[in-house]
Design an enzyme around this catalytic site. Sequence first.
Site, PDB file in Angstrom:
ATOM      1  N   ASP A  22     -16.724   4.080  11.911  1.00 56.15           N
ATOM      2  CA  ASP A  22     -16.647   3.693  13.316  1.00 56.15           C
ATOM      3  C   ASP A  22     -17.541   4.603  14.167  1.00 56.15           C
ATOM      4  O   ASP A  22     -18.227   4.150  15.080  1.00 56.15           O
ATOM      5  CB  ASP A  22     -15.190   3.771  13.792  1.00 56.15           C
ATOM      6  CG  ASP A  22     -14.278   2.983  12.866  1.00 56.15           C
ATOM      7  OD1 ASP A  22     -14.228   1.763  12.999  1.00 56.15           O
ATOM      8  OD2 ASP A  22     -13.657   3.596  11.970  1.00 56.15           O
TER       9      ASP A  22
ATOM     10  N   HIS B 262      -8.511   3.395  12.532  1.00 53.31           N
ATOM     11  CA  HIS B 262      -9.635   2.610  12.016  1.00 53.31           C
ATOM     12  C   HIS B 262      -9.217   1.147  12.072  1.00 53.31           C
ATOM     13  O   HIS B 262      -8.693   0.584  11.112  1.00 53.31           O
ATOM     14  CB  HIS B 262     -10.001   3.017  10.590  1.00 53.31           C
ATOM     15  CG  HIS B 262     -10.923   2.022   9.935  1.00 53.31           C
ATOM     16  ND1 HIS B 262     -12.210   1.834  10.360  1.00 53.31           N
ATOM     17  CD2 HIS B 262     -10.720   1.127   8.938  1.00 53.31           C
ATOM     18  CE1 HIS B 262     -12.762   0.868   9.641  1.00 53.31           C
ATOM     19  NE2 HIS B 262     -11.884   0.421   8.770  1.00 53.31           N
TER      20      HIS B 262
ATOM     21  N   VAL C  52     -10.065   5.844   2.176  1.00 55.97           N
ATOM     22  CA  VAL C  52     -10.948   4.794   2.683  1.00 55.97           C
ATOM     23  C   VAL C  52     -10.214   3.447   2.659  1.00 55.97           C
ATOM     24  O   VAL C  52     -10.379   2.615   3.543  1.00 55.97           O
ATOM     25  CB  VAL C  52     -12.242   4.722   1.832  1.00 55.97           C
ATOM     26  CG1 VAL C  52     -13.137   3.571   2.264  1.00 55.97           C
ATOM     27  CG2 VAL C  52     -12.999   6.050   1.895  1.00 55.97           C
TER      28      VAL C  52
ATOM     29  N   ASN D 151       0.820  -1.212   0.000  1.00 54.94           N
ATOM     30  CA  ASN D 151       0.000   0.000   0.000  1.00 54.94           C
ATOM     31  C   ASN D 151       0.849   1.256   0.000  1.00 54.94           C
ATOM     32  O   ASN D 151       0.462   2.273  -0.585  1.00 54.94           O
ATOM     33  CB  ASN D 151      -0.996  -0.025   1.154  1.00 54.94           C
ATOM     34  CG  ASN D 151      -2.202  -0.864   0.794  1.00 54.94           C
ATOM     35  OD1 ASN D 151      -2.926  -0.525  -0.129  1.00 54.94           O
ATOM     36  ND2 ASN D 151      -2.374  -1.979   1.469  1.00 54.94           N
TER      37      ASN D 151
HETATM   38  P1  NAX Z   1     -13.014  -4.118  -3.777  1.00 56.44           P
HETATM   39  O1  NAX Z   1     -11.966  -5.155  -3.822  1.00 56.44           O
HETATM   40  O2  NAX Z   1     -14.431  -4.459  -4.107  1.00 56.44           O
HETATM   41  O3  NAX Z   1     -12.602  -2.919  -4.760  1.00 56.44           O
HETATM   42  C1  NAX Z   1     -11.331  -2.351  -4.760  1.00 56.44           C
HETATM   43  C2  NAX Z   1     -11.103  -1.732  -6.117  1.00 56.44           C
HETATM   44  O4  NAX Z   1      -9.880  -1.001  -6.038  1.00 56.44           O
HETATM   45  C3  NAX Z   1     -10.962  -2.766  -7.244  1.00 56.44           C
HETATM   46  O5  NAX Z   1     -11.754  -2.366  -8.333  1.00 56.44           O
HETATM   47  C4  NAX Z   1      -9.462  -2.704  -7.559  1.00 56.44           C
HETATM   48  O6  NAX Z   1      -9.201  -2.989  -8.925  1.00 56.44           O
HETATM   49  C5  NAX Z   1      -9.154  -1.253  -7.214  1.00 56.44           C
HETATM   50  N1  NAX Z   1      -7.741  -0.953  -6.966  1.00 56.44           N
HETATM   51  C6  NAX Z   1      -6.808  -1.717  -6.354  1.00 56.44           C
HETATM   52  N2  NAX Z   1      -5.612  -1.114  -6.367  1.00 56.44           N
HETATM   53  C7  NAX Z   1      -5.792   0.071  -6.984  1.00 56.44           C
HETATM   54  C8  NAX Z   1      -4.937   1.146  -7.308  1.00 56.44           C
HETATM   55  N3  NAX Z   1      -3.629   1.106  -7.023  1.00 56.44           N
HETATM   56  N4  NAX Z   1      -5.455   2.214  -7.946  1.00 56.44           N
HETATM   57  C9  NAX Z   1      -6.758   2.251  -8.274  1.00 56.44           C
HETATM   58  N5  NAX Z   1      -7.625   1.262  -8.007  1.00 56.44           N
HETATM   59  C10 NAX Z   1      -7.149   0.186  -7.368  1.00 56.44           C
HETATM   60  O7  NAX Z   1     -12.897  -3.454  -2.330  1.00 56.44           O
HETATM   61  P2  NAX Z   1     -13.980  -2.571  -1.525  1.00 56.44           P
HETATM   62  O8  NAX Z   1     -14.873  -3.472  -0.780  1.00 56.44           O
HETATM   63  O9  NAX Z   1     -14.568  -1.563  -2.442  1.00 56.44           O
HETATM   64  O10 NAX Z   1     -13.033  -1.880  -0.433  1.00 56.44           O
HETATM   65  C11 NAX Z   1     -12.054  -0.941  -0.801  1.00 56.44           C
HETATM   66  C12 NAX Z   1     -11.159  -0.609   0.381  1.00 56.44           C
HETATM   67  O11 NAX Z   1     -11.909  -0.041   1.443  1.00 56.44           O
HETATM   68  C13 NAX Z   1     -10.432  -1.802   0.988  1.00 56.44           C
HETATM   69  O12 NAX Z   1      -9.072  -1.449   1.219  1.00 56.44           O
HETATM   70  C14 NAX Z   1     -11.147  -2.008   2.305  1.00 56.44           C
HETATM   71  O13 NAX Z   1     -10.309  -2.617   3.277  1.00 56.44           O
HETATM   72  C15 NAX Z   1     -11.482  -0.591   2.669  1.00 56.44           C
HETATM   73  N6  NAX Z   1     -12.533  -0.362   3.693  1.00 56.44           N
HETATM   74  C16 NAX Z   1     -12.380   0.674   4.534  1.00 56.44           C
HETATM   75  C17 NAX Z   1     -13.312   0.991   5.517  1.00 56.44           C
HETATM   76  C18 NAX Z   1     -13.109   2.162   6.426  1.00 56.44           C
HETATM   77  O14 NAX Z   1     -13.950   2.362   7.306  1.00 56.44           O
HETATM   78  N7  NAX Z   1     -12.055   2.952   6.309  1.00 56.44           N
HETATM   79  C19 NAX Z   1     -14.517   0.147   5.690  1.00 56.44           C
HETATM   80  C20 NAX Z   1     -14.869  -0.663   4.492  1.00 56.44           C
HETATM   81  C21 NAX Z   1     -13.676  -1.266   3.766  1.00 56.44           C
HETATM   82  O15 NAX Z   1     -13.262  -2.418   4.459  1.00 56.44           O
END
Ligand code: NAX
Length: 327
Positions: A162, A190, A129, A105
């Site tokens: 949260d 978080h 996020v 990351n």
């Molecule tokens: P998904 O796996 O459904 O979607 C992620 C998308 O990001 C995919 O389309 C992927 O191709 C794209 N992606 C990956 N690397 C990338 C990059 N370098 N540049 C542009 N796009 C990229 O995940 P989703 O359920 O949508 O969750 C996204 C993120 O939110 C995850 O890291 C997850 O852990 C995080 N969250 C954060 C939360 C918070 O409260 N801060 C809660 C919800 C979620 O868990």
Amino acid sequence: SKAPMRVAVTGAAGQIGYSLLFRIASGEMLGKDQPVILQLLDLPQAQQAVKGVMMELDDCAFPLLAGMVATDDPNVAFKDADVCLLVGARPRTKGMERADLLTANGAIFTVQGKAIAENAKEDVKVLVVGNPCNTNAYIAAAAAKKVGRTNPNNYHGMLRLDHNRALSQLAEKTGRSVSSFKKLVVWGNHSPTMYADYRNCESNGDNVKALINDHAWNNDVFLPTVGKRGAAIIEARGLSSAASAANAAIDHVRDWVLGSSDWVTMGVPSDGSYGIPAGIVYGFPCECKGGSFKIIQGLEIDEYSREKMNFTLKELTDEAEAVKDML
Ligand code: NAX
């Protein structure tokens, strides 16, 4: 009518993106009179899926949607952006160590922080996020700082989910409406270590701590329930929180841009408040006005709270230490 605002969203083809984009386009984030242009970033292999989402956005015929761009190039996605929602991140896969996750990351967020600082509006507001969101925001802010131009304090991590989870648990416990609660804060990371703190919280003129008056419930039920809510959603749904995460992102940015009527929890780079080391992206109680935010000052921190705040801080300083060579 107003000039359109440009909103960049990364991970646009993902499940949070699928809940988020339609609400931004309908005016729920920036106002019902504010046209928006969506600038969608995702990986090359996800471009076709992004196209599909754009077809559906077209089919909603949203009056406020003034344009859309899809790209796999951060410099294109962040061009002239007013708001950047960094949702895409490298997920943790089987056998991946925490350190590997941080470095994977780190690579993404150093590139994106730099691209934002070089391309976005100078007063851009950035919300991370994608997890680990606090440290990813910390990395993006550090990369942006090297470029200059943008405000490093405007790189936030999302603690609002949260905060909202804690509100809903308080409402359930007391039988009162969610909207009756004011002055809640979730301190720290978080992660399950976050410290949801209702000592200052009020509901219809009552102090919520006095109203509940149950330390065991706070320590043994409330905090674990809020902290492990993400895992409970995965267990029940087979997928991680998406609509509630998108909702929290909308809440965070809406309050930041349009102003807040109550304290809101934001993961912001510390200015040293409450003894949190400067720069660490930490959940603080904030107030927003005129497009800027400030950390609420002067709250009393008792011994129990200090211990909880230090515990969640330790996780963040360890993460900062683990990525320091990348910055
Ligand atoms: P998904 O796996 O459904 O979607 C992620 C998308 O990001 C995919 O389309 C992927 O191709 C794209 N992606 C990956 N690397 C990338 C990059 N370098 N540049 C542009 N796009 C990229 O995940 P989703 O359920 O949508 O969750 C996204 C993120 O939110 C995850 O890291 C997850 O852990 C995080 N969250 C954060 C939360 C918070 O409260 N801060 C809660 C919800 C979620 O868990």
